[in-house]
Design an enzyme around this catalytic site. Structure first.
Site, mmCIF file in Angstrom:
data_model
loop_
_atom_site.group_PDB
_atom_site.id
_atom_site.type_symbol
_atom_site.label_atom_id
_atom_site.label_comp_id
_atom_site.label_asym_id
_atom_site.label_seq_id
_atom_site.Cartn_x
_atom_site.Cartn_y
_atom_site.Cartn_z
ATOM 1 N N ASN A 123 20.192 5.959 -9.051
ATOM 2 C CA ASN A 123 20.925 4.912 -9.896
ATOM 3 C C ASN A 123 21.003 5.305 -11.207
ATOM 4 O O ASN A 123 21.821 4.505 -11.985
ATOM 5 C CB ASN A 123 20.144 3.745 -9.959
ATOM 6 C CG ASN A 123 20.047 2.825 -8.383
ATOM 7 O OD1 ASN A 123 19.109 2.084 -7.840
ATOM 8 N ND2 ASN A 123 21.209 3.120 -7.443
ATOM 9 N N ASP A 182 20.539 -4.648 -1.128
ATOM 10 C CA ASP A 182 21.735 -4.166 -1.684
ATOM 11 C C ASP A 182 22.856 -5.370 -1.439
ATOM 12 O O ASP A 182 22.812 -6.146 -1.078
ATOM 13 C CB ASP A 182 22.316 -3.029 -0.593
ATOM 14 C CG ASP A 182 23.359 -2.096 -1.200
ATOM 15 O OD1 ASP A 182 23.853 -2.285 -2.350
ATOM 16 O OD2 ASP A 182 24.152 -1.459 -0.461
HETATM 17 C C1 FPP Z 1 21.741 -2.533 -5.124
HETATM 18 O O1 FPP Z 1 22.722 -3.247 -5.118
HETATM 19 C C2 FPP Z 1 20.769 -3.087 -6.095
HETATM 20 C C3 FPP Z 1 20.115 -2.446 -7.082
HETATM 21 C C4 FPP Z 1 20.433 -0.878 -7.425
HETATM 22 C C5 FPP Z 1 19.078 -2.994 -8.079
HETATM 23 C C6 FPP Z 1 18.284 -3.834 -7.149
HETATM 24 C C7 FPP Z 1 17.476 -4.963 -8.130
HETATM 25 C C8 FPP Z 1 17.218 -6.135 -8.020
HETATM 26 C C9 FPP Z 1 17.249 -6.695 -6.835
HETATM 27 C C10 FPP Z 1 16.922 -6.780 -9.178
HETATM 28 C C11 FPP Z 1 15.768 -6.772 -9.791
HETATM 29 C C12 FPP Z 1 14.494 -6.335 -8.804
HETATM 30 C C13 FPP Z 1 13.127 -6.716 -9.364
HETATM 31 C C14 FPP Z 1 11.993 -6.176 -8.778
HETATM 32 C C15 FPP Z 1 13.047 -7.386 -10.807
HETATM 33 P P1 FPP Z 1 24.320 -2.857 -5.810
HETATM 34 O O2 FPP Z 1 24.074 -3.091 -7.266
HETATM 35 O O3 FPP Z 1 24.331 -1.410 -5.434
HETATM 36 O O4 FPP Z 1 25.405 -4.012 -5.078
HETATM 37 P P2 FPP Z 1 26.646 -3.384 -4.784
HETATM 38 O O5 FPP Z 1 26.647 -2.322 -3.679
HETATM 39 O O6 FPP Z 1 27.376 -4.446 -4.224
HETATM 40 O O7 FPP Z 1 27.527 -2.927 -5.875
#
Ligand code: FPP
Length: 253
Positions: A79, A31
């Protein structure tokens, strides 16, 4: 048999923690990509790209840290509520990532698996997921599981549907159903339960990740944003786990 050993046998994990050994299976809620990008005045996808680069570092550290299984939460069933631009950007990132990393994972003896509900993902991505699983199926090193369109409740609902079908078809006696039956129908049926679940970015929530499997997991909620998660941070958390006293609902002898 001790309470810990008996409970561990039931959940499929080896008793670990204060006895000096590290976690066999680490699950990670990656996250903080969005906030990391925002702090740099860049689009959210920039944060996801930086986050994707961290995955390799974690997987490469596993053998040295004694971690046999690592499971990462890449995209949840919730998501899809994000903007169309972010969802499309993430899907394209996953496709590129699998295409690009497949060879490297195989060269490093990493077996790649995916969990989650696949039908909602686009065909190109599903084909790449199948290809990566087949391409690394003989690898015997670290087990990397990527949760894509994954939700713990959704997984239990899908498992229950399959279990109910087996009952209806006369393949399963309903009176035989116990705690060891449902896990056989979960996406994670070939994995041990996670010993340690890490969530980055300061949020102390489980967010529908491995709900059944994490019943007795240890949790680490850390402030580091996922794109800043380094091998050293990972090693520190694995080391901290060694000091945990896992009792699985029992009491100290
Ligand atoms: C949460 O951070 C992250 C995600 C929903 C996506 C996770 C994806 C990756 C780490 C990259 C790709 C992974 C692979 C395996 C290629 P957020 O966007 O909710 O962060 P925030 O809470 O700061 O908005």
């Amino acid at each position: 048999m001790s309470v810990r050993r008996a409970a561990a046998k039931a959940t499929g994990t080896k008793p670990k923690g204060k006895d000096g050994s590290g976690p066999r299976h680490v699950a990670i809620i990656m996250d903080g990509n969005g906030r990391w990008a925002q702090m740099r005045k860049r689009p959210r996808l920039f944060g996801h790209q930086a986050g994707a680069r961290r995955v390799r570092e974690v997987v490469e550290a596993c053998p040295e840290l004694g971690v046999e299984y690592v499971t990462i939460f890449a995209f949840s069933t919730e998501n899809w509520k994000r903007t169309q631009t972010e969802v499309a950007g993430l899907m394209s990132l996953f496709r590129r990532y699998i295409r690009r990393e497949m060879e490297a994972f195989r060269a490093e003896n990493v077996q790649v698996r995916f969990i989650g509900d696949r039908p909602r993902l686009d065909k190109k991505l599903r084909d790449l997921m199948d290809e990566a699983e087949a391409f690394t199926a003989d690898c015997t090193g670290t087990n990397l599981t990527i949760a894509l369109n994954y939700g713990g409740r959704d997984e239990v609902a899908r498992a229950t549907k399959r279990l109910a079908r087996d009952v209806a078809d006369g393949k399963l006696d309903p009176d035989s159903v116990d705690e060891e039956t449902l896990p056989k129908y979960l996406d994670t049926h070939v994995l041990p339960d996670p010993d340690l679940v890490i969530r980055t970015s300061g949020e102390a929530r489980v967010s529908n990740f491995l709900l059944w499997q994490s019943a007795y997991a240890e949790y680490e909620f850390i402030d580091t944003l996922w794109p800043d998660f380094t091998r050293d941070v990972f090693a520190e958390l694995v080391k901290n786990y060694g000091a945990r006293d896992r009792r699985f609902g029992g009491v100290k002898a």
